[in-house]
Motif scaffolding. Sequence first.
Motif, PDB file in Angstrom:
ATOM      1  N   TYR A   9       0.823  -1.210   0.000  1.00 16.62           N
ATOM      2  CA  TYR A   9       0.000   0.000   0.000  1.00 16.62           C
ATOM      3  C   TYR A   9       0.855   1.257   0.000  1.00 16.62           C
ATOM      4  O   TYR A   9       1.814   1.381   0.740  1.00 16.62           O
ATOM      5  N   GLY A  10       0.450   2.197  -0.852  1.00 17.04           N
ATOM      6  CA  GLY A  10       1.072   3.512  -0.879  1.00 17.04           C
ATOM      7  C   GLY A  10      -0.004   4.563  -1.067  1.00 17.04           C
ATOM      8  O   GLY A  10      -1.092   4.259  -1.560  1.00 17.04           O
ATOM      9  N   GLU A  11       0.288   5.785  -0.684  1.00 17.94           N
ATOM     10  CA  GLU A  11      -0.701   6.847  -0.799  1.00 17.94           C
ATOM     11  C   GLU A  11      -1.075   7.137  -2.249  1.00 17.94           C
ATOM     12  O   GLU A  11      -2.217   7.493  -2.535  1.00 17.94           O
ATOM     13  N   LYS A  12      -0.132   6.963  -3.174  1.00 20.97           N
ATOM     14  CA  LYS A  12      -0.384   7.232  -4.593  1.00 20.97           C
ATOM     15  C   LYS A  12      -0.630   5.965  -5.403  1.00 20.97           C
ATOM     16  O   LYS A  12      -1.473   5.940  -6.287  1.00 20.97           O
ATOM     17  N   ARG A  13       0.165   4.933  -5.112  1.00 21.70           N
ATOM     18  CA  ARG A  13       0.114   3.688  -5.885  1.00 21.70           C
ATOM     19  C   ARG A  13       0.112   2.493  -4.955  1.00 21.70           C
ATOM     20  O   ARG A  13       0.657   2.554  -3.862  1.00 21.70           O
ATOM     21  N   GLY A  28       4.744 -10.866  -9.683  1.00 19.91           N
ATOM     22  CA  GLY A  28       4.305  -9.478  -9.732  1.00 19.91           C
ATOM     23  C   GLY A  28       3.068  -9.406 -10.625  1.00 19.91           C
ATOM     24  O   GLY A  28       3.024 -10.031 -11.681  1.00 19.91           O
ATOM     25  N   LEU A  29       2.082  -8.677 -10.187  1.00 18.73           N
ATOM     26  CA  LEU A  29       0.838  -8.563 -10.950  1.00 18.73           C
ATOM     27  C   LEU A  29       0.771  -7.224 -11.676  1.00 18.73           C
ATOM     28  O   LEU A  29       0.770  -7.175 -12.905  1.00 18.73           O
ATOM     29  N   THR A  30       0.711  -6.137 -10.927  1.00 21.21           N
ATOM     30  CA  THR A  30       0.613  -4.810 -11.522  1.00 21.21           C
ATOM     31  C   THR A  30       0.734  -3.765 -10.425  1.00 21.21           C
ATOM     32  O   THR A  30       0.878  -4.098  -9.250  1.00 21.21           O
ATOM     33  N   THR A  31       0.641  -2.521 -10.818  1.00 19.68           N
ATOM     34  CA  THR A  31       0.541  -1.408  -9.885  1.00 19.68           C
ATOM     35  C   THR A  31      -0.694  -0.610 -10.271  1.00 19.68           C
ATOM     36  O   THR A  31      -0.936  -0.373 -11.449  1.00 19.68           O
ATOM     37  N   VAL A  32      -1.484  -0.245  -9.271  1.00 18.80           N
ATOM     38  CA  VAL A  32      -2.747   0.447  -9.505  1.00 18.80           C
ATOM     39  C   VAL A  32      -2.740   1.747  -8.708  1.00 18.80           C
ATOM     40  O   VAL A  32      -2.240   1.770  -7.571  1.00 18.80           O
ATOM     41  N   GLU A  36      -8.018   3.959  -7.427  1.00 17.69           N
ATOM     42  CA  GLU A  36      -8.708   2.992  -8.291  1.00 17.69           C
ATOM     43  C   GLU A  36      -8.633   1.553  -7.776  1.00 17.69           C
ATOM     44  O   GLU A  36      -9.100   0.623  -8.444  1.00 17.69           O
ATOM     45  N   ILE A  37      -8.067   1.349  -6.599  1.00 19.64           N
ATOM     46  CA  ILE A  37      -7.798  -0.015  -6.138  1.00 19.64           C
ATOM     47  C   ILE A  37      -9.051  -0.854  -5.933  1.00 19.64           C
ATOM     48  O   ILE A  37      -9.086  -2.036  -6.300  1.00 19.64           O
ATOM     49  N   PHE A  38     -10.103  -0.287  -5.377  1.00 22.15           N
ATOM     50  CA  PHE A  38     -11.288  -1.103  -5.112  1.00 22.15           C
ATOM     51  C   PHE A  38     -12.016  -1.489  -6.401  1.00 22.15           C
ATOM     52  O   PHE A  38     -12.552  -2.593  -6.492  1.00 22.15           O
ATOM     53  N   GLU A  39     -11.985  -0.638  -7.378  1.00 23.27           N
ATOM     54  CA  GLU A  39     -12.553  -0.989  -8.687  1.00 23.27           C
ATOM     55  C   GLU A  39     -11.759  -2.156  -9.291  1.00 23.27           C
ATOM     56  O   GLU A  39     -12.324  -3.128  -9.779  1.00 23.27           O
ATOM     57  N   TYR A  40     -10.439  -2.067  -9.203  1.00 21.92           N
ATOM     58  CA  TYR A  40      -9.579  -3.132  -9.725  1.00 21.92           C
ATOM     59  C   TYR A  40      -9.836  -4.448  -8.989  1.00 21.92           C
ATOM     60  O   TYR A  40     -10.036  -5.500  -9.609  1.00 21.92           O
ATOM     61  N   LEU A  41      -9.823  -4.396  -7.656  1.00 24.38           N
ATOM     62  CA  LEU A  41     -10.001  -5.619  -6.861  1.00 24.38           C
ATOM     63  C   LEU A  41     -11.382  -6.237  -7.056  1.00 24.38           C
ATOM     64  O   LEU A  41     -11.510  -7.462  -7.075  1.00 24.38           O
ATOM     65  N   THR A  42     -12.407  -5.426  -7.212  1.00 26.53           N
ATOM     66  CA  THR A  42     -13.763  -5.924  -7.431  1.00 26.53           C
ATOM     67  C   THR A  42     -13.843  -6.738  -8.719  1.00 26.53           C
ATOM     68  O   THR A  42     -14.577  -7.727  -8.787  1.00 26.53           O
ATOM     69  N   ASN A  43     -13.081  -6.358  -9.713  1.00 22.72           N
ATOM     70  CA  ASN A  43     -13.040  -7.113 -10.969  1.00 22.72           C
ATOM     71  C   ASN A  43     -12.109  -8.320 -10.881  1.00 22.72           C
ATOM     72  O   ASN A  43     -12.414  -9.384 -11.405  1.00 22.72           O
ATOM     73  N   TYR A  44     -10.982  -8.151 -10.211  1.00 20.54           N
ATOM     74  CA  TYR A  44      -9.947  -9.189 -10.206  1.00 20.54           C
ATOM     75  C   TYR A  44     -10.250 -10.360  -9.264  1.00 20.54           C
ATOM     76  O   TYR A  44     -10.099 -11.527  -9.652  1.00 20.54           O
ATOM     77  N   TYR A  71      -2.631   5.608   7.160  1.00 21.21           N
ATOM     78  CA  TYR A  71      -3.360   5.523   5.889  1.00 21.21           C
ATOM     79  C   TYR A  71      -3.829   4.098   5.612  1.00 21.21           C
ATOM     80  O   TYR A  71      -4.838   3.884   4.958  1.00 21.21           O
ATOM     81  N   ILE A  72      -3.086   3.134   6.098  1.00 22.74           N
ATOM     82  CA  ILE A  72      -3.400   1.736   5.822  1.00 22.74           C
ATOM     83  C   ILE A  72      -4.594   1.262   6.653  1.00 22.74           C
ATOM     84  O   ILE A  72      -5.422   0.490   6.151  1.00 22.74           O
ATOM     85  N   ALA A  73      -4.717   1.715   7.881  1.00 20.15           N
ATOM     86  CA  ALA A  73      -5.805   1.269   8.766  1.00 20.15           C
ATOM     87  C   ALA A  73      -7.195   1.483   8.150  1.00 20.15           C
ATOM     88  O   ALA A  73      -7.994   0.542   8.105  1.00 20.15           O
ATOM     89  N   PRO A  74      -7.530   2.671   7.639  1.00 25.94           N
ATOM     90  CA  PRO A  74      -8.857   2.840   7.019  1.00 25.94           C
ATOM     91  C   PRO A  74      -9.018   1.991   5.755  1.00 25.94           C
ATOM     92  O   PRO A  74     -10.103   1.496   5.463  1.00 25.94           O
ATOM     93  N   PHE A  75      -7.910   1.805   5.032  1.00 21.78           N
ATOM     94  CA  PHE A  75      -7.942   0.947   3.843  1.00 21.78           C
ATOM     95  C   PHE A  75      -8.309  -0.483   4.229  1.00 21.78           C
ATOM     96  O   PHE A  75      -9.126  -1.127   3.575  1.00 21.78           O
TER      97      PHE A  75
END
Length: 136
Positions: A9-13, A28-32, A36-44, A71-75
Amino acid sequence: MGKILAIDYGEKRIGLAVTDDMKMIAFGLTTVATAEIFEYLTNYIPKEKVEIIVVGLPKQMDNTASESEVYIAPFLVKLAEKFPTITLKRHDERFTSKMAFQTMLDSGLKKKQRKNKALVDEISATIILQDFLKTL
């Protein structure tokens, strides 16, 4: 059998890595973009039958939480809400960015390629996942 997905997890990517179906090898899969992470994960996640998500746990050298944990805790809360049937795990991610950069050096990537922060994040996620697999 499902796969294990790792998140750096990062603030930008966010760097992502995933195992094979046998949960033996990390790729390695990708960087998002973080936004946009939840949209990506919902599909993947449904397509790839992810069973476990491993999120990097940033720690200081004295074993206390890093500033980025704020930042990670709310995520993590949102991740658990969106994917309640998937097991969430945390794994120490100390030194993974440095290890990722060293991996890039060792593999002979040119200076311009080594400046690609998205690639560093993806490699970091892969290192987190490969290290996590050793604990199983």
